[in-house]
Scaffold this motif. Sequence first.
Motif, mmCIF file in Angstrom:
data_model
loop_
_atom_site.group_PDB
_atom_site.id
_atom_site.type_symbol
_atom_site.label_atom_id
_atom_site.label_comp_id
_atom_site.label_asym_id
_atom_site.label_seq_id
_atom_site.Cartn_x
_atom_site.Cartn_y
_atom_site.Cartn_z
ATOM 1 N N ALA A 32 0.833 -1.194 0.000
ATOM 2 C CA ALA A 32 0.000 0.000 0.000
ATOM 3 C C ALA A 32 0.872 1.250 0.000
ATOM 4 O O ALA A 32 0.471 2.293 -0.478
ATOM 5 C CB ALA A 32 -0.921 -0.004 1.223
ATOM 6 N N LEU A 33 2.066 1.114 0.569
ATOM 7 C CA LEU A 33 2.998 2.236 0.584
ATOM 8 C C LEU A 33 3.839 2.163 -0.686
ATOM 9 O O LEU A 33 4.952 1.652 -0.691
ATOM 10 C CB LEU A 33 3.887 2.145 1.829
ATOM 11 N N LEU A 34 3.252 2.644 -1.793
ATOM 12 C CA LEU A 34 3.911 2.486 -3.090
ATOM 13 C C LEU A 34 4.725 3.737 -3.391
ATOM 14 O O LEU A 34 4.249 4.659 -4.023
ATOM 15 C CB LEU A 34 2.858 2.230 -4.169
ATOM 16 N N THR A 35 5.962 3.744 -2.904
ATOM 17 C CA THR A 35 6.843 4.877 -3.161
ATOM 18 C C THR A 35 7.780 4.495 -4.301
ATOM 19 O O THR A 35 7.789 3.354 -4.743
ATOM 20 C CB THR A 35 7.691 5.181 -1.921
ATOM 21 N N ASP A 36 8.565 5.468 -4.753
ATOM 22 C CA ASP A 36 9.528 5.154 -5.813
ATOM 23 C C ASP A 36 10.492 4.076 -5.360
ATOM 24 O O ASP A 36 10.925 3.243 -6.143
ATOM 25 C CB ASP A 36 10.289 6.421 -6.220
ATOM 26 N N GLN A 37 10.783 4.114 -4.071
ATOM 27 C CA GLN A 37 11.727 3.134 -3.543
ATOM 28 C C GLN A 37 11.141 1.725 -3.600
ATOM 29 O O GLN A 37 11.806 0.785 -4.023
ATOM 30 C CB GLN A 37 12.065 3.500 -2.094
ATOM 31 N N THR A 38 9.873 1.579 -3.180
ATOM 32 C CA THR A 38 9.290 0.238 -3.235
ATOM 33 C C THR A 38 9.095 -0.209 -4.685
ATOM 34 O O THR A 38 9.231 -1.376 -5.006
ATOM 35 C CB THR A 38 7.952 0.163 -2.469
ATOM 36 N N ARG A 39 8.795 0.745 -5.562
ATOM 37 C CA ARG A 39 8.665 0.386 -6.982
ATOM 38 C C ARG A 39 9.978 -0.162 -7.515
ATOM 39 O O ARG A 39 10.005 -1.116 -8.282
ATOM 40 C CB ARG A 39 8.253 1.610 -7.801
ATOM 41 N N GLN A 40 11.048 0.463 -7.056
ATOM 42 C CA GLN A 40 12.369 0.021 -7.511
ATOM 43 C C GLN A 40 12.654 -1.406 -7.036
ATOM 44 O O GLN A 40 13.105 -2.247 -7.802
ATOM 45 C CB GLN A 40 13.426 0.963 -6.952
ATOM 46 N N THR A 41 12.354 -1.641 -5.763
ATOM 47 C CA THR A 41 12.503 -2.997 -5.227
ATOM 48 C C THR A 41 11.700 -3.962 -6.075
ATOM 49 O O THR A 41 12.158 -5.039 -6.445
ATOM 50 C CB THR A 41 11.959 -3.078 -3.779
ATOM 51 N N TYR A 42 10.495 -3.524 -6.399
ATOM 52 C CA TYR A 42 9.565 -4.379 -7.104
ATOM 53 C C TYR A 42 10.073 -4.742 -8.490
ATOM 54 O O TYR A 42 10.101 -5.904 -8.873
ATOM 55 C CB TYR A 42 8.229 -3.637 -7.206
ATOM 56 N N PHE A 43 10.505 -3.730 -9.245
ATOM 57 C CA PHE A 43 10.966 -4.013 -10.608
ATOM 58 C C PHE A 43 12.356 -4.630 -10.638
ATOM 59 O O PHE A 43 12.826 -5.058 -11.680
ATOM 60 C CB PHE A 43 10.883 -2.757 -11.486
ATOM 61 N N GLY A 44 13.021 -4.661 -9.477
ATOM 62 C CA GLY A 44 14.314 -5.322 -9.412
ATOM 63 C C GLY A 44 14.194 -6.828 -9.276
ATOM 64 O O GLY A 44 15.185 -7.546 -9.314
ATOM 65 N N LEU A 45 12.966 -7.321 -9.105
ATOM 66 C CA LEU A 45 12.771 -8.762 -8.914
ATOM 67 C C LEU A 45 13.103 -9.524 -10.184
ATOM 68 O O LEU A 45 12.841 -9.049 -11.288
ATOM 69 C CB LEU A 45 11.317 -9.054 -8.548
ATOM 70 N N ALA A 46 13.666 -10.719 -10.005
ATOM 71 C CA ALA A 46 13.983 -11.548 -11.171
ATOM 72 C C ALA A 46 12.688 -11.943 -11.865
ATOM 73 O O ALA A 46 11.737 -12.359 -11.224
ATOM 74 C CB ALA A 46 14.736 -12.788 -10.715
ATOM 75 N N GLY A 47 12.652 -11.761 -13.197
ATOM 76 C CA GLY A 47 11.475 -12.176 -13.954
ATOM 77 C C GLY A 47 10.500 -11.057 -14.225
ATOM 78 O O GLY A 47 9.573 -11.213 -15.014
ATOM 79 N N MET A 48 10.686 -9.888 -13.581
ATOM 80 C CA MET A 48 9.777 -8.777 -13.835
ATOM 81 C C MET A 48 10.087 -8.162 -15.196
ATOM 82 O O MET A 48 11.243 -8.019 -15.556
ATOM 83 C CB MET A 48 9.953 -7.683 -12.772
#
Lengths: 333, 428
Positions: free
Chosen positions: B350-366
């Motif tokens: 729910a806390l969708l900041t640029d930082q969490t987005r970065q973590t998110y798109f850093g995942l393998a397979g994204m």
Amino acid sequence: MADLTTAQAAGASPPGDGMSAATAARVGRRALADPAATRRRVRARRRRDTLIGWSFILPNFLGFVAITLIPVVAAFALAFTNWDSYNTPDWVGLKNFRRLLHDESTKIALRNTVYYAVGHVPLTLLASLSLAILLNRKIRGAAFFRAAAFFPYITSMVAVALVWNMLFNPASGPVNQFLQWFGVAHGPGWTTSTDWAMPAVIITSAWRDMGYYMILFLAGLQSIPKEQYEAAEMDGATAWQRFRTVTLPGLRPTTFLVLVLLTVQSFKIFDLIVVMTQGGPGRATTVLSQRIYQTGIVDGEFGYASAISVLLFLLVLVLTLTQFWLNKRRERS
Amino acid sequence: MNRRKFLTMAAAAAAAAPLAACGSSKSSGATGAKADDNAPVELSISVWSLASTPEFQALFDAFHQANPNITIKPVDILSNDYETKLTTMLAAGDTTDVITVKNVIDYAGYAGRGQLKDLTSAATSADAAQLSGLASFKEKDGKYYALPYRQDFWVLYYNKKLFDAAGKQYPTNLTWDQYADLAKSLTSGSGQGKVYGTYHHTWRSVVQAISAAQTGGDLLGGDYGFFADQYAMALGVQNAGATIDFGTATTQKTGYASVFEDKQAAMLPMGTWFIAKLLADKKAGKTDVDWAIAPMPQRPGGSGITTFGSPTAFAVNKKARHSEAAEKFVKFAAGPEGAKAIAAIGVVPALLTDQTRQTYFGLAGMPADDTSKKAFKPDKVTLEMPVSDKTSKIDKILTEEHQLVMTKQKSIDAGIKEMGSRVKDETS
């Protein structure tokens, strides 16, 4: 049942009357000493026997009271309240029942429940009776076919519903393909159509239940004396006449039992519909027990849900009593 | 002791055994004590299907690491039974500390009955201001009883290979008309090997929630004219055979995940929760679908990207045994550390900041393309279903009428009219 117990108790009360010879002798010896003490002892023993008897049914009875009886009684009281399952219920009198009169969804559910019962009871009765008569003969592999007919009943309801749903698939399901051979170009939409969803559910449930009632009918058939058939044959009765004058009257107690069981079962149908159509499409197959679940558990209106339960209870009660009354009247005539 | 006496006693003992068992469990459950800051605490949290919902364990591990004195005891409940079971548990005065709120419809029920602890001060703090989906937990009295930790919203998934094979450009910023045409032109084959241009799942939100979000219509209002365009589009796609027919999908209980993962559909409008499953299934070798996401198609003339979503939240049971620790957990889960923990396994915090987005798109397979990233930054996310005490009833009505329209038992106009009149009649 109640009469019987009273009779036994009454028979046993004068000392010596209802007792075995040995007991009577034993009691008799003591009775010589002091009749009052003997009566006390007899009474004490009877009480002890009763207590032991109770203690045997107690575990089951406790469960029944806690899980069934109390909630049932509570539902009657809750039907007159407004209750959200958590806070103190408010007494609202007959408001819930008045609301029933104007609640379109509940009326539809009631209509659907009756529709289901009217379809399911005769169809299952007919199918199970035919199966029983067919498999009551000495044919090769009768045991196998009996087991096969019983199989649907012990199959998981979820599996039954899923498979029949696929069979009824309007576009590629085998049922409609089968109908095509008979020239029905566009078979019904079955569970996707408001008109055909209920027939589809009825067919599925009749298929599932017929094996169980077939077993009851088989037991009934085997209790009809062979001599009656022989006598009828000697008198030149045709197969149809034998069926009408020997089989059907001989099966009456069984038919009555099956009828009562089927009716009660039909009115509380829930699981099959939930898995097969979830009451849809729209409200085409929503039944009363589902409506109770929806208003109570989902919408949190436990008072109103109880009122619908009371309606369902009264409906089943009246129907069952009518059946008993009809059966008794026919028995007398 | 003679035989009969022994039997009597045995029977009595047998009868009393279940009673004794009840008694003892009750007495052991009655120990409630307020914990000071470092005393060991066992915090119980209600969750669904723990084994197949990895976000819970990720959060628990992260929380335990930050607060070593608090161990977490999950109360695992089967996903399908979660709402029913929780309603019953709370009604019976259960003392589970943290309640996971699966959807806002149930939340309305729990909060309305006064079963949850007031979390208004935490919800109105500066930290919570960035939480997306927070507004859905604001009750009529202005109070909050839950904090979202996860907020899923809808995007358009697509299968790159199927687009390549059809010689089509990957979708970027479609209107619904373009989307419908694209779906039709991507459809090919027939029978078992048929590839559908898109797959519309049987949920009513596929049509209703998106049109409410993009037209500003009110799902609780009773006037549903704003559904008309979206229904026309959905039925058009269905009539052209560009999606699996609604009736077939219902009777066969088609799973949207298998349709997309088995490459039977080129596009799929679906919630972001599907990303975690795609990543996991690809990793496990269950599918090799080559996918990416695009923003949901929009109505012509609209500006920006509007989609809808639904938050998942934690709440504190009013009867919690460890109320303070429970609140601590709820804040942790909604905070940056909680967000990091669940973003790391592909769940949208729910806390969708640029930082969490970065973590998110850093995942393998994204997928790493710009459109996917843009899809992940919608301009406006409205609530899938607004909270009110009538929500569950209206939800039921809209679902029933949706089925009738999609199976063509009713025309669009008749269906919309019926929705309106039923909502007015049955919820007044």
